[in-house]
Every structure is written in C-alpha cells, then in structure tokens.
Design a protein around this motif. Structure first.
Motif, mmCIF file in Angstrom:
data_model
loop_
_atom_site.group_PDB
_atom_site.id
_atom_site.type_symbol
_atom_site.label_atom_id
_atom_site.label_comp_id
_atom_site.label_asym_id
_atom_site.label_seq_id
_atom_site.Cartn_x
_atom_site.Cartn_y
_atom_site.Cartn_z
ATOM 1 N N ALA A 45 30.600 37.020 47.037
ATOM 2 C CA ALA A 45 31.763 36.919 46.168
ATOM 3 C C ALA A 45 31.956 35.478 45.731
ATOM 4 O O ALA A 45 31.479 34.542 46.381
ATOM 5 N N ASP A 46 32.651 35.320 44.633
ATOM 6 C CA ASP A 46 32.945 33.990 44.100
ATOM 7 C C ASP A 46 34.298 33.535 44.635
ATOM 8 O O ASP A 46 35.286 34.274 44.569
ATOM 9 N N THR B 190 39.118 36.435 46.087
ATOM 10 C CA THR B 190 37.734 36.292 45.654
ATOM 11 C C THR B 190 37.370 37.383 44.662
ATOM 12 O O THR B 190 38.073 38.387 44.528
ATOM 13 N N THR B 191 36.248 37.178 43.979
ATOM 14 C CA THR B 191 35.743 38.149 43.015
ATOM 15 C C THR B 191 34.297 38.469 43.359
ATOM 16 O O THR B 191 33.479 37.543 43.485
ATOM 17 N N ASN C 231 30.441 39.122 43.164
ATOM 18 C CA ASN C 231 29.429 38.671 42.207
ATOM 19 C C ASN C 231 28.565 39.844 41.753
ATOM 20 O O ASN C 231 27.415 40.006 42.166
ATOM 21 N N ALA D 53 37.139 47.666 41.125
ATOM 22 C CA ALA D 53 37.339 46.256 41.465
ATOM 23 C C ALA D 53 36.052 45.446 41.360
ATOM 24 O O ALA D 53 36.059 44.246 41.623
ATOM 25 N N GLY D 54 34.951 46.119 40.999
ATOM 26 C CA GLY D 54 33.684 45.409 40.850
ATOM 27 C C GLY D 54 32.827 45.372 42.093
ATOM 28 O O GLY D 54 31.774 44.727 42.100
ATOM 29 N N HIS D 55 33.248 46.042 43.162
ATOM 30 C CA HIS D 55 32.433 46.083 44.377
ATOM 31 C C HIS D 55 31.386 47.197 44.272
ATOM 32 O O HIS D 55 31.625 48.242 43.647
#
Length: 368
Positions: free
Chosen positions: A103-104, A228-229, A231, A247-249
C-alpha cells in the motif's frame, strides 16, 4: 530440480518473506521497482532525524540464494500465457504469480522515486522543513500519527507541534482506551497540543487548515497520517479490475488465492483480508501462502490436501514508539482483554531500533 517458476511482484515485508521461504524449492523471481528493500517501520524517524536517513534502505543482494531479484515495474499480467510483462517489455513466465505490491503511505513514510538516492533526498527535504518550521501540524491520531508527533517533538523541542485527530481518543484502532490515554499524556507532557474530534481539511489560504467547526489553524508544515491506499491501480489499468473490491484491494479466498485464479495469490496490505494491516500480519500471510504455493506446485497444478486456510490476525502485539526511549505496547491476553505496557517493553521491542536488526537479518545481513 525446482518445483516451478514463482514470480513475486512487490519486495515489501510480505513479498520478501514469501520469496525467501520458497527460494530453496522453487525458481523464484522477485520484482520490485525499487533498488533496495524499504524498511518502512524506520521511515518516520528517518524523515525527522538526519542520523537515521539511510537506515530504512537494505539491499536485496543477499535475500535469495537461488532465485533472482529484478528491478522493474510490472504493467500487465498475461494470464493466458502465464507471463508478467514489465515496462521494459521483458516477460517473466510463471507457474504461480504472487501480488505483493503493498500500500501507499503518506509522507514521510513513503519511498519517493525509484532509487535509495532519490528517497534519501526526500528524507533530507523533510528533515530540513521540520528543522526550520515554527509550527508543525500532524493530522491523524493512529499509531503513525502519534509516533510521528513524538519524533518531531523530540527533534524540535522549540517548535509548536499540534496533533489533530477526528476520533474521540488517540489510538482508537488498537481497541485500548488506556493506550490512547497514555499516548495523549506523553504528548501533552512534552508540549504537543492534542486536538480530538478535530477533522481537518486544507483551508482557503496557503498554510491554513480548517476543522469541522470552521476553526482555522495556521501551520508552516503538515503531515497527514490518515490511512493508506493499496497499490493496485496498475492491475486496473492492465485490465484486471475484476480482481479488486470497491476499495481497490485484491479479492482473495481463504487460501490467499485471487478469487477464481488458483495460480495467482495476493499477500500483505494489498489484499482484502479483514485484519489489522500490520507487519506481523503480512509476515503471517506470507508463511501461509508459501505453504499453499508449495502444495500447488508439488500437486502439478492442483492444491493438495495439505493446503491450509489463513487465519486472520485480529489481535497482535502493537508497539507505538514515542521516540527511541519510550512508547506504549498493547498486548492481547487470553479472554479478549488487552494489557498495556510502558517504557521498558516498548523500548526493547521496537522503539530503540525500530526492528532494523530483525529486518536486516531477513535480508541476509547479520550486522545491524
């Protein structure tokens, strides 16, 4: 003879542990855009203290005895041809693919650029700004926000430091109100202004910030420790948006396989396992995935009876340093309760070294 080709995309905590575990039995290729391992646990102090600037960077050159580490950026996964395509055009064949891109994180806990030299310049920039700021604002009262506020205060005892947190207590994610009270007491005793129930956003004028009540706060410098976001944008751009949740996971099953793909795994912060996103959890996932990948390879492309489900980490010791010589430790105990330990335990467990010797050993370096 090796069991098969394993390509691991991402050389963070989970990727490194998994690659190391499989190195003796499979042909492992670890792909990472950075030229060194980034020990993120040491990054907050490195962004404040010049003597810690290079500490987070550990070379990959001793990690694998048999496999190899490739510096590059994955841009596509060819599932039909079972190949990972890098930005250079190089294609890496795989029998099993592992997504471990992590994660970023907000700065200063971020590896800026692609080389250690570029990241060092970023840390030096933060250090310089902190050294000259009259007022530093930290937004977010979780473990990272508390730790960063303490580091800044110790480095700049003459500056004004404010920690603004949207919640009603610090460290609320730990589930221990006592830990939050201890953190607040330490910060306030050291002159940090703690603002609770204070949701911050940038103000209308440069260098100003506004809370939900409309109160305006001016600060020379701000750090946002608010989450966090994952990647995974590269996966969406590569046409694998169906692998991701809202959520992008990356969506995984009980064995940490990408849902619907028995030869693709995802480990660490990048996946949708509902648990604490902390280093011990990432390492635990890597162990389970390595076991299941071995089972798959030895079973000629079938998961054998020895495969096992991953048990999510909901309770794990958590150490929040207040600089190198203090902190608070939340320790789960039987019965669902937690014990809160103080200076000595926190210093020995993490605060003094930030687990740097441990991670250097993981990368094959025995000297701290």
């Amino acid at each position: 003879m090796r069991d098969g080709n394993v390509v691991v995309i991402g050389g963070g905590y989970a990727g490194v542990r998994l690659a190391k575990r499989l190195d003796a039995t499979a042909s492992v290729t670890l792909v990472d855009r950075k030229d060194v391992f980034f020990h993120r646990i040491a990054s907050l102090r490195a962004g404040v203290r010049p003597e810690w600037t290079v500490t987070p960077f550990i070379p990959y050159d001793r990690l694998l005895r048999n496999g190899r580490v490739v510096r590059g950026k994955a841009v596509r996964v060819d599932t039909a041809g079972r190949e990972v395509v890098l930005a250079t055009g190089e294609r890496l064949p795989y029998d099993v693919l592992v997504i471990a891109t992590g994660a970023d994180y907000p700065e200063p806990a971020r590896f800026t650029g692609g080389t250690a030299e570029e990241a060092v310049k970023s840390f030096a920039g933060h250090q310089q700004k902190i050294a000259t700021a009259g007022h530093v604002l930290v937004v977010g009262g979780g473990p990272s926000g508390v730790e960063l506020s303490a580091e800044i205060r110790l480095a700049r005892p003459d500056a004004r430091v404010t920690l603004a947190h949207a919640g009603t207590e610090l460290l609320n994610s730990t589930g221990s109100a006592r830990a939050g009270r201890r953190a607040r007491a330490w910060l306030e005793a050291h002159g940090v202004e703690v603002r609770l129930e204070s949701f911050m956003s940038p103000g209308n004028d440069f260098g100003t910030y506004r809370d939900a009540r409309g109160t305006v706060l001016a600060a020379d410098l701000s750090f946002w420790a608010t989450g966090t976001t994952p990647n995974t944008l590269w996966l969406r751009l590569a046409g694998h948006g169906e692998w991701l949740n809202g959520a992008g996971h990356v969506k995984v099953d009980a064995m940490l396989r990408v849902v619907g793909w028995p030869d693709v795994f995802a480990v660490g912060d990048v996946n949708d396992v509902h648990e604490l996103k902390v280093t011990p959890a990432a390492l635990s996932q890597a162990e389970t995935a390595a076991h299941n990948i071995g089972s798959y390879l030895r079973g000629s492309g079938r998961h054998g009876k020895n495969s096992r489900s991953y048990r999510a980490v909901h309770r794990t010791p958590l150490v929040v340093p207040f600089g190198p010589a203090d902190g608070v430790t939340v320790l789960p105990v039987p019965g669902g309760e937690t014990a809160v330990l103080g200076t000595r335990t926190s210093t020995l467990a993490k605060a003094k070294t930030l687990m740097t010797p441990f991670m250097r050993r993981q990368l094959g370096y025995t000297v701290a």
